[in-house]
Design an enzyme around this catalytic site. Sequence first.
Site, PDB file in Angstrom:
ATOM      1  N   HIS A  82       3.950   1.697  -6.356  1.00  0.00           N
ATOM      2  CA  HIS A  82       2.820   1.615  -5.443  1.00  0.00           C
ATOM      3  C   HIS A  82       1.995   2.881  -5.537  1.00  0.00           C
ATOM      4  O   HIS A  82       2.530   3.976  -5.588  1.00  0.00           O
ATOM      5  CB  HIS A  82       3.299   1.421  -4.003  1.00  0.00           C
ATOM      6  CG  HIS A  82       2.251   0.795  -3.134  1.00  0.00           C
ATOM      7  ND1 HIS A  82       2.140  -0.563  -2.968  1.00  0.00           N
ATOM      8  CD2 HIS A  82       1.253   1.343  -2.410  1.00  0.00           C
ATOM      9  CE1 HIS A  82       1.124  -0.825  -2.165  1.00  0.00           C
ATOM     10  NE2 HIS A  82       0.563   0.320  -1.813  1.00  0.00           N
ATOM     11  N   ASP A 161       1.343  -4.705   8.704  1.00  0.00           N
ATOM     12  CA  ASP A 161       0.576  -3.803   7.833  1.00  0.00           C
ATOM     13  C   ASP A 161      -0.728  -4.451   7.397  1.00  0.00           C
ATOM     14  O   ASP A 161      -1.754  -3.778   7.290  1.00  0.00           O
ATOM     15  CB  ASP A 161       1.381  -3.365   6.599  1.00  0.00           C
ATOM     16  CG  ASP A 161       0.512  -2.498   5.700  1.00  0.00           C
ATOM     17  OD1 ASP A 161      -0.004  -1.480   6.204  1.00  0.00           O
ATOM     18  OD2 ASP A 161       0.291  -2.854   4.537  1.00  0.00           O
ATOM     19  N   ARG A 168      -7.795  -0.038   9.532  1.00  0.00           N
ATOM     20  CA  ARG A 168      -7.961   1.369   9.117  1.00  0.00           C
ATOM     21  C   ARG A 168      -9.106   1.516   8.129  1.00  0.00           C
ATOM     22  O   ARG A 168      -9.839   2.500   8.142  1.00  0.00           O
ATOM     23  CB  ARG A 168      -6.657   1.889   8.483  1.00  0.00           C
ATOM     24  CG  ARG A 168      -5.565   2.141   9.497  1.00  0.00           C
ATOM     25  CD  ARG A 168      -4.210   2.334   8.816  1.00  0.00           C
ATOM     26  NE  ARG A 168      -4.241   3.344   7.795  1.00  0.00           N
ATOM     27  CZ  ARG A 168      -3.657   3.227   6.579  1.00  0.00           C
ATOM     28  NH1 ARG A 168      -2.987   2.131   6.264  1.00  0.00           N
ATOM     29  NH2 ARG A 168      -3.737   4.191   5.711  1.00  0.00           N
ATOM     30  N   SER A 183       2.397   2.294   5.850  1.00  0.00           N
ATOM     31  CA  SER A 183       1.785   1.129   5.216  1.00  0.00           C
ATOM     32  C   SER A 183       2.474   0.835   3.886  1.00  0.00           C
ATOM     33  O   SER A 183       2.878  -0.309   3.603  1.00  0.00           O
ATOM     34  CB  SER A 183       0.291   1.426   5.005  1.00  0.00           C
ATOM     35  OG  SER A 183      -0.280   0.524   4.120  1.00  0.00           O
ATOM     36  N   LYS A 187       5.813  -2.242   3.205  1.00  0.00           N
ATOM     37  CA  LYS A 187       5.667  -3.323   2.220  1.00  0.00           C
ATOM     38  C   LYS A 187       6.786  -3.253   1.187  1.00  0.00           C
ATOM     39  O   LYS A 187       7.353  -4.261   0.789  1.00  0.00           O
ATOM     40  CB  LYS A 187       4.325  -3.196   1.484  1.00  0.00           C
ATOM     41  CG  LYS A 187       3.123  -3.500   2.337  1.00  0.00           C
ATOM     42  CD  LYS A 187       1.869  -3.626   1.502  1.00  0.00           C
ATOM     43  CE  LYS A 187       1.246  -2.305   1.150  1.00  0.00           C
ATOM     44  NZ  LYS A 187       0.132  -1.879   1.964  1.00  0.00           N
TER      45      LYS A 187
HETATM   46  N1  URA Z   1      -1.954   1.906  -0.107  1.00  0.00           N
HETATM   47  C1  URA Z   1      -1.416   1.206   0.920  1.00  0.00           C
HETATM   48  O1  URA Z   1      -0.777   0.174   0.711  1.00  0.00           O
HETATM   49  N2  URA Z   1      -1.598   1.643   2.149  1.00  0.00           N
HETATM   50  C2  URA Z   1      -2.286   2.775   2.424  1.00  0.00           C
HETATM   51  O2  URA Z   1      -2.401   3.118   3.567  1.00  0.00           O
HETATM   52  C3  URA Z   1      -2.849   3.512   1.355  1.00  0.00           C
HETATM   53  C4  URA Z   1      -2.660   3.044   0.091  1.00  0.00           C
END
Ligand code: URA
Length: 434
Positions: A82, A161, A168, A183, A187
């Site tokens: 990620h 999220d 956000r 966040s 996930k």
């Molecule tokens: N990627 C994400 O999934 N969440 C964030 O807050 C920033 C980048």
Amino acid sequence: MFAVEIIAKKRDKQELSSDEIKFFVDGYAQETIPDYQASAWCMAVLLNGMTPTEATHYTLHMAHSGDMLDLHDIAPFVVDKHSTGGVGDKTTLIVAPLVAYHGLPVGKMSGRGLGFSGGTVDKLESIRGFNPSLSTEQFLQTLAQHGVVVSGQSADLAPADGKFYALRDVTATVTSLPLIAGSIMSKKIAAGADAIVLDVKVGRGAFMQTEAEAEALATLMVDIGQGVGRRVAAVLSDMNQPLGNTIGNALEVKEAIETLHGGGPTDLREHCLTIGGKMLQLADKAATLEEAKTMLATSLDGGQAWNKFVEWIVAQGGDQSQLENPDTLPQAPLVETVNAPNSGYISAIDAAEVGKTGVQLGGGRLQKSDIIDPSVGIVLHAKVGDECTAGTPLLTIHANDQTKLDAARQRLLEAIHWSDEPVEALPHTLKIIG
Ligand code: URA
């Protein structure tokens, strides 16, 4: 409990309990807490921060707001990656099939664009027919059959999220370190991978502007993940200039296709080999990062990663003919090449400005409900350290509107800085943690 009391407590810099955070996360996910209270709470968190304990509670309550996948019926070891968000970052499109080809299943939940940074789901949706909205069952089935799956935020996995992320994006609360950590890690934890490589971007085009901030974010995420028994590593990488040469959804898919054919820009290829290599290493598929990178480079150059990419995209409904003929991906009606206004060396390309220009062209969202145009964006013909001659192509703008194109040209020329003296190219990987 009342939402307003929890907002006030955070406003007054007090530590929230696990129950208070759960009340807020569940309340917003289930729509008993409205957008305006959640916005105020996010801003209070952005301004006053969270303790590591609060950030861990926040992450776990977000992860538990939906299904928690156990992938061990499908594969003994699943990996994930990620990015914290950058400009021109199409790494997942390349790394997911590349690593999957090496027998390491990749099950990933990705986001849409956030602020000036692009999102993998938006990029993938520029391919006709691609379906990122998978149910848990479809996610598991695709992973079992093809060894690679990328799903958008679903109603099943970390749904809280999905709601906070969209909020956000449009309330200037993206850059909070605990909100980013929560966040991303919610996930990752919900999607069930055993090992996770975090691509933590640093610099002008990242949410973390300094290496110290990025390291704090990386350490928090690594600690949260390891605390729930996952293998986690973080790669801190430079995001002062865009990654690769393209910014914009369909343009980035095209560049990913070039890279999957063994070409593509050097910085992008090198970055993908590092992130993918770390994934192989965490899964004990290679003894060293260098060994892992060599294995991956061979399958990029040999076409195996490309074949896996096509298999994956088609499995999620994407049109194979578009992958094979990338010129049939969405094309903007207006395409203008801008020449270098002077000769010299490029000393900086302000990635945040380039990202914001991409959003203004229509490639990202200014409001939650905005519909993006996959065809628009920017192609850079030179990067930091390159020498340019006045009058030669510097960048190309793909637009759907002449006024937007004129504004983008002006903004991009101001985002590029020049030097008469030679300038060093920027580094890619700054540090690896874990
Ligand atoms: N990627 C994400 O999934 N969440 C964030 O807050 C920033 C980048």
